[in-house]
Design an enzyme around this catalytic site. Structure first.
Site, PDB file in Angstrom:
ATOM      1  N   ASP A 131       0.813  -1.211   0.000  1.00 55.55           N
ATOM      2  CA  ASP A 131       0.000   0.000   0.000  1.00 55.55           C
ATOM      3  C   ASP A 131       0.852   1.269   0.000  1.00 55.55           C
ATOM      4  O   ASP A 131       2.074   1.207   0.189  1.00 55.55           O
ATOM      5  CB  ASP A 131      -0.973   0.005   1.191  1.00 55.55           C
ATOM      6  CG  ASP A 131      -0.322  -0.466   2.501  1.00 55.55           C
ATOM      7  OD1 ASP A 131       0.920  -0.375   2.614  1.00 55.55           O
ATOM      8  OD2 ASP A 131      -1.050  -0.921   3.395  1.00 55.55           O
TER       9      ASP A 131
ATOM     10  N   ASN B  30      -6.961  -2.434  14.595  1.00 57.46           N
ATOM     11  CA  ASN B  30      -8.383  -2.674  14.302  1.00 57.46           C
ATOM     12  C   ASN B  30      -8.597  -3.943  13.468  1.00 57.46           C
ATOM     13  O   ASN B  30      -9.684  -4.189  12.964  1.00 57.46           O
ATOM     14  CB  ASN B  30      -8.995  -1.463  13.581  1.00 57.46           C
ATOM     15  CG  ASN B  30      -8.377  -1.220  12.199  1.00 57.46           C
ATOM     16  OD1 ASN B  30      -7.494  -1.957  11.770  1.00 57.46           O
ATOM     17  ND2 ASN B  30      -8.836  -0.186  11.521  1.00 57.46           N
TER      18      ASN B  30
ATOM     19  N   HIS C  94      -7.050  -4.636  10.587  1.00 56.67           N
ATOM     20  CA  HIS C  94      -6.858  -4.500   9.132  1.00 56.67           C
ATOM     21  C   HIS C  94      -5.597  -5.214   8.679  1.00 56.67           C
ATOM     22  O   HIS C  94      -4.673  -5.448   9.458  1.00 56.67           O
ATOM     23  CB  HIS C  94      -6.880  -3.030   8.696  1.00 56.67           C
ATOM     24  CG  HIS C  94      -5.664  -2.222   9.007  1.00 56.67           C
ATOM     25  ND1 HIS C  94      -5.656  -0.845   9.003  1.00 56.67           N
ATOM     26  CD2 HIS C  94      -4.379  -2.576   9.319  1.00 56.67           C
ATOM     27  CE1 HIS C  94      -4.453  -0.401   9.282  1.00 56.67           C
ATOM     28  NE2 HIS C  94      -3.660  -1.428   9.487  1.00 56.67           N
TER      29      HIS C  94
ATOM     30  N   GLU D  66      -9.592  -2.037   5.484  1.00 63.19           N
ATOM     31  CA  GLU D  66     -10.142  -1.646   6.781  1.00 63.19           C
ATOM     32  C   GLU D  66     -11.420  -2.446   7.075  1.00 63.19           C
ATOM     33  O   GLU D  66     -12.063  -2.956   6.150  1.00 63.19           O
ATOM     34  CB  GLU D  66     -10.476  -0.145   6.766  1.00 63.19           C
ATOM     35  CG  GLU D  66      -9.278   0.779   6.515  1.00 63.19           C
ATOM     36  CD  GLU D  66      -8.389   0.958   7.751  1.00 63.19           C
ATOM     37  OE1 GLU D  66      -8.297   0.037   8.586  1.00 63.19           O
ATOM     38  OE2 GLU D  66      -7.762   2.022   7.876  1.00 63.19           O
TER      39      GLU D  66
HETATM   40  P1  PGA Z   1       2.488  -1.407  12.560  1.00 62.47           P
HETATM   41  O1  PGA Z   1       1.259  -1.408  11.560  1.00 62.47           O
HETATM   42  O2  PGA Z   1       3.422  -2.464  12.079  1.00 62.47           O
HETATM   43  O3  PGA Z   1       3.077  -0.033  12.450  1.00 62.47           O
HETATM   44  O4  PGA Z   1       1.940  -1.705  13.920  1.00 62.47           O
HETATM   45  C1  PGA Z   1       0.713  -2.615  11.153  1.00 62.47           C
HETATM   46  C2  PGA Z   1      -0.462  -2.361  10.256  1.00 62.47           C
HETATM   47  O5  PGA Z   1      -1.141  -1.322  10.417  1.00 62.47           O
HETATM   48  O6  PGA Z   1      -0.749  -3.202   9.399  1.00 62.47           O
END
Ligand code: PGA
Length: 248
Positions: free
Chosen positions: A67, A136, A138, A143
């Site tokens: 992404d 959350n 995702h 999302e």
């Molecule tokens: P993070 O993010 O590795 O910074 O915790 C993970 C994600 O949002 O997929």
């Protein structure tokens, strides 16, 4: 889903780097799906070191990132293009053009997304997909929602994601509110998936991924339908799961 619980972040990073090393040693032309965020940084550090020591090579490999923000300059320090340069691409030996990170300037996102999916397909799909998980639930920027989106698409970020990512910016107002992300199709078609979660702030999401219903409201839960997933956890992220039920 195979679940491995490691002591801490360092051990998770080491185990993940070792899996990537093994796959590249067996198949130098592996197509990697790569993730950004804090979680894979330790793994990238190790891969960069291994490459500099001649223990691993990306020369024949390809990679596709999950992404990128929309509405951020490509050379902004917090763009995922910059992140990948800083943490991996500037330190390893991918051939020029072999590593792709999604990009749209927002003028024709449908075309940019279709082109990205076409490039993944033309490469034969992803062999090994690296993933983190959002607090959350995702994966990539898929999302929680009523439905999964199969294709690469542009999406609005959830408030919780914007809050989580504000730590990388001067203020929450600077966090982009939308992103281009691969859909669940690219991820679920990967031949193998390695998902990592570390820290107590991921314990709830991990619990819901492993024990909750399989639902687009917890996008990571759908990984339970994939035949070849390894979930690497540190003790803190594993603190809420029922270890008796784990088949590892
Ligand atoms: P993070 O993010 O590795 O910074 O915790 C993970 C994600 O949002 O997929």
């Amino acid at each position: 889903m195979k679940i491995r619980i490691c002591k801490d972040y360092e051990e998770v990073s080491k185990a993940a780097a070792e899996i990537v090393r093994e796959r590249l040693a067996a198949h130098p032309d592996t197509v990697l799906g790569l993730a950004t965020g804090s979680t894979p940084v330790g793994m990238y550090e190790r891969l960069a070191k291994m490459c500099q020591e001649g223990r691993i090579s990306f020369r024949e490999a390809k990679s596709f990132n999950l992404d990128e923000y929309v509405g951020i300059a490509i050379d902004h320090p917090e763009s995922y293009h910059s992140f990948m340069g800083r943490h991996l691409f500037d330190h390893v030996d991918f051939a020029p053009g072999a590593s792709r990170v999604p990009w749209t300037n927002g003028e024709n996102p449908l075309k940019d997304c279709a082109e990205y999916d076409g490039a993944v397909s033309a490469a034969g799909g992803i062999d090994l997909q690296i993933l983190g998980i959002g607090s959350n639930g995702h994966i990539a920027f898929n999302e929680p929602a009523d439905d999964f989106t199969e294709e690469t698409h542009v999406t609005e970020l959830n408030e919780s994601t914007i809050r989580d990512n504000a730590r990388f910016f001067n203020s929450i107002a600077e966090v982009p509110t939308s992103a281009m992300t691969v859909g669940m199709g690219v991820i679920m078609k990967a031949k193998e998936i390695l998902i990592m979660a570390t820290g107590a702030n991921k314990a709830d999401a991990v619990y819901r991924m492993v024990h909750g219903g399989i639902t687009p409201w917890v996008p990571a839960s759908v990984l339970r339908l994939h035949p070849n997933v390894t979930l690497l956890l540190d003790e803190a992220a594993a603190s809420k799961i029922d270890r008796g039920q784990i088949q590892s």
